[in-house]
Design an enzyme around this catalytic site. Sequence first.
Site, PDB file in Angstrom:
ATOM      1  CB  SER A  81      60.888  64.965  52.889  1.00 15.53           C
ATOM      2  OG  SER A  81      60.423  64.398  54.074  1.00 15.53           O
TER       3      SER A  81
ATOM      4  CG  HIS B 114      62.603  64.945  48.231  1.00  8.20           C
ATOM      5  ND1 HIS B 114      62.860  66.175  48.783  1.00  8.20           N
ATOM      6  CD2 HIS B 114      61.384  64.582  48.708  1.00  8.20           C
ATOM      7  CE1 HIS B 114      61.845  66.530  49.549  1.00  8.20           C
ATOM      8  NE2 HIS B 114      60.946  65.579  49.515  1.00  8.20           N
TER       9      HIS B 114
ATOM     10  CD  GLU C 188      65.927  68.487  47.545  1.00  6.57           C
ATOM     11  OE1 GLU C 188      65.034  67.887  48.194  1.00  6.57           O
ATOM     12  OE2 GLU C 188      66.483  69.505  47.972  1.00  6.57           O
TER      13      GLU C 188
ATOM     14  CG  ASN D 112      61.399  69.460  53.191  1.00  5.33           C
ATOM     15  OD1 ASN D 112      60.450  70.237  53.095  1.00  5.33           O
ATOM     16  ND2 ASN D 112      61.346  68.216  52.751  1.00  5.33           N
TER      17      ASN D 112
HETATM   18  N1  CAA Z   1      47.244  65.127  42.392  1.00  2.00           N
HETATM   19  C1  CAA Z   1      47.260  65.300  41.064  1.00  2.00           C
HETATM   20  N2  CAA Z   1      46.945  66.456  40.473  1.00  2.00           N
HETATM   21  C2  CAA Z   1      46.557  67.454  41.258  1.00  2.00           C
HETATM   22  C3  CAA Z   1      46.475  67.346  42.652  1.00  2.00           C
HETATM   23  C4  CAA Z   1      46.840  66.107  43.220  1.00  2.00           C
HETATM   24  N3  CAA Z   1      46.812  65.926  44.533  1.00  2.00           N
HETATM   25  N4  CAA Z   1      46.064  68.518  43.159  1.00  2.00           N
HETATM   26  C5  CAA Z   1      45.879  69.345  42.120  1.00  2.00           C
HETATM   27  N5  CAA Z   1      46.205  68.715  40.985  1.00  2.00           N
HETATM   28  C6  CAA Z   1      46.195  69.265  39.635  1.00  2.00           C
HETATM   29  C7  CAA Z   1      44.843  69.247  39.091  1.00  2.00           C
HETATM   30  O1  CAA Z   1      44.823  68.306  38.037  1.00  2.00           O
HETATM   31  C8  CAA Z   1      44.598  70.646  38.589  1.00  2.00           C
HETATM   32  O2  CAA Z   1      44.482  70.674  37.211  1.00  2.00           O
HETATM   33  P1  CAA Z   1      43.053  70.547  36.519  1.00  2.00           P
HETATM   34  O3  CAA Z   1      42.065  71.382  37.314  1.00  2.00           O
HETATM   35  O4  CAA Z   1      43.323  71.059  35.166  1.00  2.00           O
HETATM   36  O5  CAA Z   1      42.713  69.096  36.537  1.00  2.00           O
HETATM   37  C9  CAA Z   1      45.865  71.438  38.871  1.00  2.00           C
HETATM   38  O6  CAA Z   1      46.690  70.603  39.690  1.00  2.00           O
HETATM   39  C10 CAA Z   1      45.535  72.695  39.606  1.00  2.00           C
HETATM   40  O7  CAA Z   1      44.752  72.344  40.721  1.00  2.00           O
HETATM   41  P2  CAA Z   1      43.642  73.288  41.345  1.00  2.00           P
HETATM   42  O8  CAA Z   1      43.111  74.205  40.292  1.00  2.00           O
HETATM   43  O9  CAA Z   1      42.667  72.414  42.051  1.00  2.00           O
HETATM   44  O10 CAA Z   1      44.380  74.085  42.482  1.00  2.00           O
HETATM   45  P3  CAA Z   1      45.664  74.993  42.410  1.00  2.00           P
HETATM   46  O11 CAA Z   1      45.702  75.840  41.196  1.00  2.00           O
HETATM   47  O12 CAA Z   1      45.761  75.628  43.742  1.00  2.00           O
HETATM   48  O13 CAA Z   1      46.866  73.970  42.283  1.00  2.00           O
HETATM   49  C11 CAA Z   1      48.537  72.838  43.492  1.00  2.00           C
HETATM   50  C12 CAA Z   1      47.051  72.962  43.209  1.00  2.00           C
HETATM   51  C13 CAA Z   1      49.251  72.367  42.221  1.00  2.00           C
HETATM   52  C14 CAA Z   1      48.672  71.775  44.559  1.00  2.00           C
HETATM   53  C15 CAA Z   1      49.096  74.225  43.903  1.00  2.00           C
HETATM   54  O14 CAA Z   1      48.301  74.770  44.928  1.00  2.00           O
HETATM   55  C16 CAA Z   1      50.517  74.178  44.396  1.00  2.00           C
HETATM   56  O15 CAA Z   1      51.453  74.183  43.612  1.00  2.00           O
HETATM   57  N6  CAA Z   1      50.695  74.161  45.737  1.00  2.00           N
HETATM   58  C17 CAA Z   1      52.005  74.082  46.361  1.00  2.00           C
HETATM   59  C18 CAA Z   1      52.493  72.666  46.300  1.00  2.00           C
HETATM   60  C19 CAA Z   1      53.834  72.522  46.930  1.00  2.00           C
HETATM   61  O16 CAA Z   1      54.449  73.451  47.412  1.00  2.00           O
HETATM   62  N7  CAA Z   1      54.299  71.280  46.937  1.00  2.00           N
HETATM   63  C20 CAA Z   1      55.532  70.955  47.564  1.00  2.00           C
HETATM   64  C21 CAA Z   1      55.215  70.460  48.929  1.00  2.00           C
HETATM   65  S1  CAA Z   1      56.669  70.069  49.780  1.00  2.00           S
HETATM   66  C22 CAA Z   1      56.986  68.516  49.308  1.00  2.00           C
HETATM   67  O17 CAA Z   1      56.286  67.852  48.620  1.00  2.00           O
HETATM   68  C23 CAA Z   1      58.252  67.989  49.780  1.00  2.00           C
HETATM   69  C24 CAA Z   1      58.374  67.599  51.171  1.00  2.00           C
HETATM   70  O18 CAA Z   1      59.344  66.922  51.424  1.00  2.00           O
HETATM   71  C25 CAA Z   1      57.480  67.979  52.266  1.00  2.00           C
END
Ligand code: CAA
Length: 283
Positions: free
Chosen positions: A119, A140, A152, A190
């Site tokens: 990352s 990424h 990415e 990031n």
């Molecule tokens: N794995 C697989 N699917 C998942 C999941 C997981 N861990 N968490 C949630 N989902 C799916 C679910 O299937 C759910 O769909 P269904 O209910 O239809 O099955 C859908 O996502 C929506 O989930 P929720 O309704 O429970 O919750 P939500 O609407 O808040 O969505 C989220 C969850 C998609 C995680 C959303 O909150 C989100 O987009 N959060 C931000 C995520 C983000 O910013 N990620 C980047 C992080 S940084 C990174 O990864 C890089 C790094 O280098 C650090």
Amino acid sequence: MTINKVMVIGAGQMGAGIAQVFAVSGYDVLLHDANDEALDRGIKGIERRLARDVDKGRMTEDEKNASTLKIKKSTKLDDAGAADLVIEAVIENMDVKTSIFRELDKIAPEHAILASNTSSLPITEIAAVTNRPEKVIGMHFMNPVPVMKLVEVIRGLATADDVFETVKETAESLKKTAVEVNDFPGFVSNRILMPMINEAIYTLFEGVAEPEAIDEVMKLGMNHPMGPLTLADFIGLDTCLYIMETLHEGFGDDKYRPCPLLRKYVKAGWLGKKSGRGFYQYN
Ligand code: CAA
């Protein structure tokens, strides 16, 4: 270059998610972890998520079973001898990553592409420990991998154009959008996300507001799907600290200084959701 067999190194949150999306898209996947328990946990997580996809009508039982069968377990790095593309998704630690790349370089076929899901660590530096820096690249994925559309794709200094094109096409075959970026600390994702999270932690540290209030402001005010402190817990506070340290060291600018509260939480073992406690408590 045709990619058929993909090996994913590391069966944690990211590695298991990456293995899942490749298997669902029809690739043969070898999921590797030196630790048997981690491997079984990763596979169980994949099966659980695929079962949910069946329940939600996103895939049939047959498609789920076919995807599961595409994933084979591996506990020996030697299995990389059969891979066209290897994606490393282990801990964010340069020594660990370079030692894996040194080994992979000896084992993987000459044509194989070696990618890192790092990352923030420099792809050029990882590539330099191999004899094939032109075939080393950053791939990424974002967490949760099955949901997030972005990959990415980071070019190291020596990454060849055809390697970049192959990785971009491969990411698109997973129904993801590949975005090309150059090798700079934190890349784009990031470089922008982590200082925002760090600033949210400073806001808490300085007593400006409670965690819930900080998250609510960013969710309702900026339309972010998760507040920054919830997101930090979700990413892992150790990973957040490591990325901030990489930015701080890489740019040599105090605007990237990790918040002391973040350090304190990591020292306490409060690593976020995975450890049961971070800015919030999880049961
Ligand atoms: N794995 C697989 N699917 C998942 C999941 C997981 N861990 N968490 C949630 N989902 C799916 C679910 O299937 C759910 O769909 P269904 O209910 O239809 O099955 C859908 O996502 C929506 O989930 P929720 O309704 O429970 O919750 P939500 O609407 O808040 O969505 C989220 C969850 C998609 C995680 C959303 O909150 C989100 O987009 N959060 C931000 C995520 C983000 O910013 N990620 C980047 C992080 S940084 C990174 O990864 C890089 C790094 O280098 C650090």
